[in-house]
Enzyme design. Structure first.
Site, PDB file in Angstrom:
ATOM      1  N   GLU A 439       0.803  -1.224   0.000  1.00  0.00           N
ATOM      2  CA  GLU A 439       0.000   0.000   0.000  1.00  0.00           C
ATOM      3  C   GLU A 439       0.836   1.276   0.000  1.00  0.00           C
ATOM      4  OE1 GLU A 439      -3.819  -0.675   2.554  1.00  0.00           O
ATOM      5  OE2 GLU A 439      -2.137  -1.634   3.589  1.00  0.00           O
ATOM      6  N   ASP A 463      -4.728   2.946  -0.807  1.00  0.00           N
ATOM      7  CA  ASP A 463      -3.661   3.676  -0.129  1.00  0.00           C
ATOM      8  C   ASP A 463      -2.440   3.869  -1.018  1.00  0.00           C
ATOM      9  OD1 ASP A 463      -4.477   4.608   2.358  1.00  0.00           O
ATOM     10  OD2 ASP A 463      -4.252   2.660   3.307  1.00  0.00           O
TER      11      ASP A 463
END
Length: 594
Positions: A439, A463
């Protein structure tokens, strides 16, 4: 009729009546209004002040009857303060000078008064701080109550309109009454947006001035496909949208009939399409929509939907229920991903200044070992159901890992918990697979190092895009800059896939963008063979997979490598998907309804 533009976060169309949901009066946000709305804000304030004075007068009479004259003087004093122009004049001046909402003006002015009294050395002044705070709360409650009702009073065709919504508020909606929502704040990948998709509620966020434009009880259309809210639509618009709602219903029935068809490309490549879920009850939807398992169980909703920390039994019961509902399909459980959310920050003794870059996700787990071990024990106990009831298998993955030491620490804790369970005679799967979310750029760039340690990768584009592009994914002011098709993001994904292939470990994509047909084609071209999406998106996505070949997808990816901007990539993908699937990726054609 008025059309308000926002961000489409949960597909579908719904028509209903507005219920404006109150904000917590303890958290008043600064909100600037348009110049033409200033007189209305001044009038709102005056009406709220009048009602508050009347309410205090009634309290004073009741107090005098039941508690005596001295008690009644407290309420009379409060009423007098609200009648003092020196006290309330600055509120009106602030509304006019800075064009702010009446709520914010009260919060700011009364807060300044309280600070001044608090700073005075004479206790005769400092004891009045509570009086000022009480008056501020009373006025804000009156202002919010002026246009807002309780959700418990919702009709059966209610559309929630709010400044913002928390995941716990959305999760508590009675779906027999609430048929969609729209907010002024938020982004496509916020927790509340994710929850809207899980609940299958049409939703639009980021609509400026929504709570000012959509009056209580107004007829409204929420178009979760095109990102627009139509307030007091025309008869022609209502007719057109009702036709679309019926067409969507019919199409959904047709898709459900083919849900069990495998996701195999036209040149024979098998693609696994699994689901992202928030609640165990969604496992039924996974089966109905033809999912091949759960690629991401967001366990933080065990915290977000309750007022206290979940116990080990709470965790275990949720995981076991989900496994049994999946009837033998695999379940990937992500450990707690909290820290940057309102839930954590509102309960923190000292809220963080920048929680998105603070003590969140795997960092929070490793810093609160009691909480983390409780969750790991429950996951391992649930993994025993694979052998005992022929369910599962269960996999566990850690969120927001940024360096190998975090992953190794987490894996060590799993081994440690296994030893405790073994000593207690509690069964578990000793061979449970342990993976990680990719992420952040550091994890993607170090994918070859991580690949030596992990059992699988799961790319979380939500993310990854945020941290690569430095865009707050929940901020409607910069939402247009959040684009998973940015070349930098795509190069990071390619690095992860190459590292996974070199070590022959599975790699999936579980970001919300994986359900976008154009992006899904690109992911297949980049080498991803497992896509994890909201359950309701599975039939459409499987249809897209069956309509393309891996060769075509790889040619798309090679072309994208030569492009320099996300706008170029997005335009190319739209053009390419039209050529690959002339009828449209969802089997429909036609433009937006205006």
């Amino acid at each position: 009729m008025e059309i308000l533009r926002g961000i489409a976060v949960s597909s579908g169309v719904t028509i209903g009546r507005v219920l404006v949901m109150a904000e917590d009066s303890r958290r008043v946000r600064r909100r600037v209004v348009r110049a033409e709305h200033v007189p209305a804000e001044l009038e709102r304030f005056e009406q709220a002040r009048t009602r508050a004075i009347a309410e205090l007068g009634a309290f004073a009479k009741q107090a005098e009857r039941e508690l005596g004259v001295e008690a009644a003087k407290i309420f009379q004093f409060h009423a007098g303060m609200l009648g003092d122009e020196h006290m309330v004049g600055p509120v009106k001046a602030l509304i006019e000078s800075e064009r702010v909402s009446a709520e914010w003006a009260v919060h700011r002015v009364f807060g300044d008064w309280a600070d001044r009294f608090r700073a005075m050395p004479d206790s005769a002044f400092t004891t009045k701080v509570n009086d000022i705070d009480d008056l501020a709360r009373r006025l804000v409650d009156q202002l919010q109550g002026e246009r807002r009702q309780s959700v418990s009073s919702a009709r059966h065709d209610t559309v929630i309109v709010a400044r913002d919504l928390t995941p716990s508020q959305a999760a508590a909606f009675d779906r027999s009454r609430i048929i969609g929502f729209a907010t002024e704040l938020g982004g496509r990948t916020s927790h509340t947006a994710i929850l809207a998709r899980a609940l299958d509620l049409p939703a639009v966020v980021g609509c400026s001035d929504l709570t000012l434009r959509a009056a209580e009880g107004a007829m409204v259309i929420v178009d979760g496909d095109r990102g627009q809210v139509i307030v007091e639509p025309t008869e022609e618009q209502l007719l057109a949208y009702r036709g679309e709602i019926e067409a969507r219903r019919s199409r959904r029935v047709r898709l459900s009939e083919s849900a069990d068809k495998p996701a195999i490309t036209s040149d024979g490549a098998e693609v696994s399409v699994v689901a992202n879920i928030e609640f165990p009850e969604e496992s039924q939807a996974v089966l109905e929509f033809g999912g091949e398992g759960v690629g991401l169980y967001r366990t933080e909703f065990l915290w977000l939907t309750r007022s206290s920390e979940p116990s080990e039994e709470d965790h275990y019961e949720s995981y076991a229920k989900c496994l049994r509902g999946l009837k033998g399909l695999p379940l990937t459980i992500r450990t707690v991903d909290l820290g940057s959310d309102k839930y954590t920050q509102e309960r923190a003794e000292t809220p963080e200044r920048n929680p998105a870059l603070g003590m969140r996700s795997i960092r929070m787990g490793l810093s609160d070992l009691g909480m983390f071990r409780t969750q790991l024990r429950a996951i391992l106990r649930a993994s025993a159901l694979t052998a005992r009831e022929s369910l599962g298998p269960v996999r566990v993955m850690f969120p927001l890992v940024t360096n190998p030491s975090e992953f190794l620490h987490g894996r060590y804790l799993i081994k440690d918990v296994m030893e405790d369970l073994a000593e207690e005679g509690v069964p578990f799967d000793p061979n449970i697979r342990v993976g990680m979310m990719v992420e952040v750029p550091s994890a993607a760039l170090m994918a070859r190092s991580f690949a030596k340690e992990v059992d699988f990768f799961s790319i979380g584009t939500n993310d990854l895009v945020q941290y690569t592009l430095a865009v707050d994914r929940t901020n409607e002011r910069v939402a247009h800059l959040y684009n998973p098709a940015h070349p930098a993001v795509l190069r990071l994904i390619r690095e992860v896939v190459k590292a996974a292939r070199a070590k022959k470990i599975p790699v999936s994509c579980c970001g919300e963008s994986a359900s976008d047909p154009e992006y899904a084609v690109l992911l297949l071209g980049l080498g991803v063979r497992t896509l994890s999406v909201t359950a309701s998106a599975i039939p459409d996505l499987k249809r897209v997979v069956r309509g393309v070949s891996i060769g075509e997808c790889e040619r798309v990816a090679r072309k994208v490598y030569t492009l320099d901007s996300d706008q170029q990539v997005s335009a190319f993908l739209r053009d390419r998907i039209r050529k690959l699937m002339p009828d449209g990726p969802d089997g429909r054609s036609g433009g937006p309804l205006e």
